[in-house]
Design an enzyme around this catalytic site. Structure first.
Site, mmCIF file in Angstrom:
data_model
loop_
_atom_site.group_PDB
_atom_site.id
_atom_site.type_symbol
_atom_site.label_atom_id
_atom_site.label_comp_id
_atom_site.label_asym_id
_atom_site.label_seq_id
_atom_site.Cartn_x
_atom_site.Cartn_y
_atom_site.Cartn_z
ATOM 1 N N SER A 59 -9.696 -12.242 5.573
ATOM 2 C CA SER A 59 -9.315 -12.984 4.366
ATOM 3 C C SER A 59 -10.056 -14.307 4.406
ATOM 4 O O SER A 59 -10.450 -14.769 5.481
ATOM 5 C CB SER A 59 -7.807 -13.250 4.392
ATOM 6 O OG SER A 59 -7.454 -14.219 3.427
ATOM 7 N N TYR A 71 0.440 -15.425 8.452
ATOM 8 C CA TYR A 71 -0.691 -14.678 7.881
ATOM 9 C C TYR A 71 -2.017 -15.367 8.222
ATOM 10 O O TYR A 71 -2.961 -14.733 8.716
ATOM 11 C CB TYR A 71 -0.516 -14.586 6.362
ATOM 12 C CG TYR A 71 -1.588 -13.805 5.638
ATOM 13 C CD1 TYR A 71 -1.575 -12.407 5.623
ATOM 14 C CD2 TYR A 71 -2.609 -14.456 4.951
ATOM 15 C CE1 TYR A 71 -2.554 -11.691 4.942
ATOM 16 C CE2 TYR A 71 -3.595 -13.743 4.269
ATOM 17 C CZ TYR A 71 -3.556 -12.359 4.266
ATOM 18 O OH TYR A 71 -4.531 -11.656 3.595
HETATM 19 P P1 NAD Z 1 -1.927 -3.595 -0.201
HETATM 20 O O1 NAD Z 1 -0.526 -4.031 0.016
HETATM 21 O O2 NAD Z 1 -2.239 -2.675 -1.326
HETATM 22 O O3 NAD Z 1 -2.509 -2.931 1.125
HETATM 23 C C1 NAD Z 1 -2.003 -3.123 2.395
HETATM 24 C C2 NAD Z 1 -1.955 -1.776 3.055
HETATM 25 O O4 NAD Z 1 -1.525 -1.931 4.411
HETATM 26 C C3 NAD Z 1 -0.950 -0.847 2.359
HETATM 27 O O5 NAD Z 1 -1.573 0.389 2.101
HETATM 28 C C4 NAD Z 1 0.147 -0.702 3.380
HETATM 29 O O6 NAD Z 1 0.790 0.559 3.345
HETATM 30 C C5 NAD Z 1 -0.627 -0.888 4.671
HETATM 31 N N1 NAD Z 1 0.249 -1.230 5.776
HETATM 32 C C6 NAD Z 1 1.202 -2.187 5.811
HETATM 33 N N2 NAD Z 1 1.820 -2.155 7.006
HETATM 34 C C7 NAD Z 1 1.233 -1.163 7.720
HETATM 35 C C8 NAD Z 1 1.423 -0.653 9.014
HETATM 36 N N3 NAD Z 1 2.370 -1.150 9.819
HETATM 37 N N4 NAD Z 1 0.630 0.369 9.442
HETATM 38 C C9 NAD Z 1 -0.307 0.891 8.629
HETATM 39 N N5 NAD Z 1 -0.545 0.435 7.385
HETATM 40 C C10 NAD Z 1 0.231 -0.577 6.947
HETATM 41 O O7 NAD Z 1 -2.778 -4.928 -0.340
HETATM 42 P P2 NAD Z 1 -4.357 -5.178 -0.196
HETATM 43 O O8 NAD Z 1 -4.622 -6.414 -0.907
HETATM 44 O O9 NAD Z 1 -5.114 -3.973 -0.539
HETATM 45 O O10 NAD Z 1 -4.502 -5.509 1.359
HETATM 46 C C11 NAD Z 1 -5.491 -4.921 2.193
HETATM 47 C C12 NAD Z 1 -6.019 -5.958 3.156
HETATM 48 O O11 NAD Z 1 -6.739 -6.938 2.413
HETATM 49 C C13 NAD Z 1 -4.941 -6.715 3.930
HETATM 50 O O12 NAD Z 1 -5.336 -6.844 5.285
HETATM 51 C C14 NAD Z 1 -4.914 -8.057 3.252
HETATM 52 O O13 NAD Z 1 -4.500 -9.095 4.128
HETATM 53 C C15 NAD Z 1 -6.367 -8.205 2.870
HETATM 54 N N6 NAD Z 1 -6.619 -9.194 1.818
HETATM 55 C C16 NAD Z 1 -6.135 -9.005 0.558
HETATM 56 C C17 NAD Z 1 -6.398 -9.970 -0.409
HETATM 57 C C18 NAD Z 1 -5.917 -9.835 -1.815
HETATM 58 O O14 NAD Z 1 -6.025 -10.815 -2.561
HETATM 59 N N7 NAD Z 1 -5.414 -8.691 -2.240
HETATM 60 C C19 NAD Z 1 -7.130 -11.113 -0.070
HETATM 61 C C20 NAD Z 1 -7.582 -11.267 1.227
HETATM 62 C C21 NAD Z 1 -7.320 -10.301 2.171
#
Ligand code: NAD
Length: 255
Positions: free
Chosen positions: A143, A156
């Site tokens: 991130s 986080y």
């Molecule tokens: P999201 O909630 O759709 O995806 C997160 C995924 O992680 C989900 O599919 C969830 O089931 C899975 N997950 C949660 N706990 C878990 C576990 N214990 N074991 C296995 N899987 C697990 O949200 P996203 O935005 O797609 O997030 C994906 C990644 O991107 C994350 O690491 C998040 O920190 C990062 N991210 C997202 C953003 C944003 O703005 N959306 C920005 C920066 C970083």
């Protein structure tokens, strides 16, 4: 297809950025292990979509925050798809709460999924890549908050900062095996994780005002960057973070 014959594991790929990455790597020819956590349905749906593209795919339920399940995820991939060439550590969770109110339970949960899970998935995947030979790719979805402070999300931010130093350190130990390790650092991307912010008109406007390109990114845009880092074209790229944030990290005061 540049990833034909390769196998990729994408953690947390039943939704959001992980889902987009799984589909994008499949488009490049990779066979895919889709990992889901709580609910099988969405993971199975992504698996079906990938199989319809003509690739091999499995959906494996595993809580990556539990080391035995993280190891099982890699073992199941090898058992069913034969190898692991690419690992994308994408699974992540967050809680919005002030530092002074963070509970040990929330702290442990965030660290377990975001950092410990990525660590032991990377370890198990690297062990397999070394056994099979020929190198590999480890890509962490960190991130912008691996670098940029984020009040009210202290565990986080700590987990993503830890992910950055993990990447910078293990890339050195894995380079002799031609395994590259990189981070992709998204800014604000439209997914379920941040719907609390993006669906609140005031918070959404506040967020947009911090983004020079003045829009929230799409999961598919992040997936394109991951697809490059996973490709043979990125064979000389290791030990760095690639930011994809609409300019958020360069935002400053306009006087
Ligand atoms: P999201 O909630 O759709 O995806 C997160 C995924 O992680 C989900 O599919 C969830 O089931 C899975 N997950 C949660 N706990 C878990 C576990 N214990 N074991 C296995 N899987 C697990 O949200 P996203 O935005 O797609 O997030 C994906 C990644 O991107 C994350 O690491 C998040 O920190 C990062 N991210 C997202 C953003 C944003 O703005 N959306 C920005 C920066 C970083």
């Amino acid at each position: 297809m540049r990833l034909a014959g390769q196998v990729a594991v994408v953690t947390g790929s039943s939704s959001g950025i992980g889902r987009a990455i799984a589909l994008r790597l499949a488009k490049d020819g990779a066979d895919i292990c889709v990992n889901y956590h709580a609910h099988a349905g969405p993971g199975e749906a992504v698996k079906d979509e990938i199989q319809q593209m003509g690739r091999r795919a499995i959906a494996v339920g595993a809580d990556v925050g539990k080391t035995d399940e993280a190891r099982k995820l890699i073992a199941e991939t090898v058992a069913h798809l034969g190898r692991v060439d690419i690992l994308v550590n994408n699974a992540g969770i967050e809680f919005r709460e002030p530092f002074l109110e963070v509970t040990e339970e929330h702290y442990d949960a965030v660290m377990a999924v975001n950092l410990k899970g990525a660590f032991f998935c990377a370890q198990a995947a690297a062990q397999q890549m070394i056994r099979q030979g020929g190198g590999g790719r480890i890509i962490n979805v960190s991130s912008v908050h691996e670098d940029l402070p984020l009040p009210r999300y202290s565990p986080y931010a700590a987990s993503k900062g830890g992910m950055r130093m993990m990447m910078r350190t293990i890339c050195l130990e894995l380079a002799p095996y031609k395994i590259t390790v990189n981070d992709v650092a998204p800014g604000a991307i439209a997914t379920p994780i941040n719907v609390q912010v993006t669906s609140n008109p005031t918070l959404r406007q506040q967020l947009l005002s911090e983004i020079p390109l003045n829009r929230i990114g799409q999961p598919e845009e992040v997936a394109e960057l991951v697809a490059y880092l996973a490709s043979p074209e990125a064979s000389y790229v290791t030990g760095s973070t690639y930011v994809i944030d609409g300019g958020l990290m360069r935002h400053t005061l306009s006087l």
